[in-house]
Design an enzyme around this catalytic site. Structure first.
Site, PDB file in Angstrom:
ATOM      1  N   ASP A 176       0.853  -1.187   0.000  1.00  0.00           N
ATOM      2  CA  ASP A 176       0.000   0.000   0.000  1.00  0.00           C
ATOM      3  C   ASP A 176       0.885   1.232   0.000  1.00  0.00           C
ATOM      4  OD1 ASP A 176      -2.471  -1.310   0.009  1.00  0.00           O
ATOM      5  OD2 ASP A 176      -2.588  -1.360   2.190  1.00  0.00           O
TER       6      ASP A 176
ATOM      7  N   ASP B 260      -6.963  -1.589  -4.569  1.00  0.00           N
ATOM      8  CA  ASP B 260      -8.032  -1.211  -3.644  1.00  0.00           C
ATOM      9  C   ASP B 260      -9.022  -0.243  -4.310  1.00  0.00           C
ATOM     10  OD1 ASP B 260      -6.764  -2.732  -1.690  1.00  0.00           O
ATOM     11  OD2 ASP B 260      -5.735  -1.010  -0.832  1.00  0.00           O
TER      12      ASP B 260
END
Length: 146
Positions: free
Chosen positions: A110, A124
């Site tokens: 991330d 995401d």
């Protein structure tokens, strides 16, 4: 349209993660807009917001089930409106992208960090937008389409 979007989004996801992993140290943060938007490299071992941390095999199983469901409903997806096709493609590409990370890295890379929201990635975004488009499609079905 389904396959083109799936492949392009998956390539974008994997390229951005590759770039971050090769240009940032784990935990490093680069302010793009100070105190608003940073690029911050982390490995998330859970789901959204870090929930269910270290449940790698559970998440991989969910991704496989999702892919199986899409394969089963392929004819309906391929003939559906753009919201269903694009939504499904983004959802599947996000699941595959994060699944690759979970399998290879035991967590998800991330890096988008808006400081007021948990850090996330391109996959995401695909999952969230994909779910929104599929839900929109389901809510706008006419009775004769059900």
């Amino acid at each position: 349209m389904f396959y083109i979007i799936l492949i392009l989004w998956l390539l974008l996801d994997q390229w951005t993660k590759y770039y971050i992993m090769n240009h940032f140290m784990l935990g490093e943060s680069l302010p793009v807009i100070p105190n608003v938007f940073h690029l911050t490299y982390i490995i998330n071992r859970g789901a959204a917001f870090g929930m269910l941390a270290n449940q790698r095999w559970f998440f991989l199983l969910v991704a496989v089930i999702l892919l199986g469901a899409c394969a089963y409903y392929w004819k309906r997806l391929a003939k559906g409106p753009w919201t269903l096709q694009i939504g499904s493609a983004l959802l599947v590409s996000g699941a595959i992208g994060n699944g690759i990370d979970r399998y290879m890295l035991h967590g998800v890379v991330d890096f988008f960090d808006f400081r007021i929201w948990p850090i996330f990635n391109v996959a995401d975004i695909g999952i969230c937008v994909g779910v929104a488009l599929v839900v929109y499609y389901l809510f706008t079905l006419k009775d004769d389409d059900k």
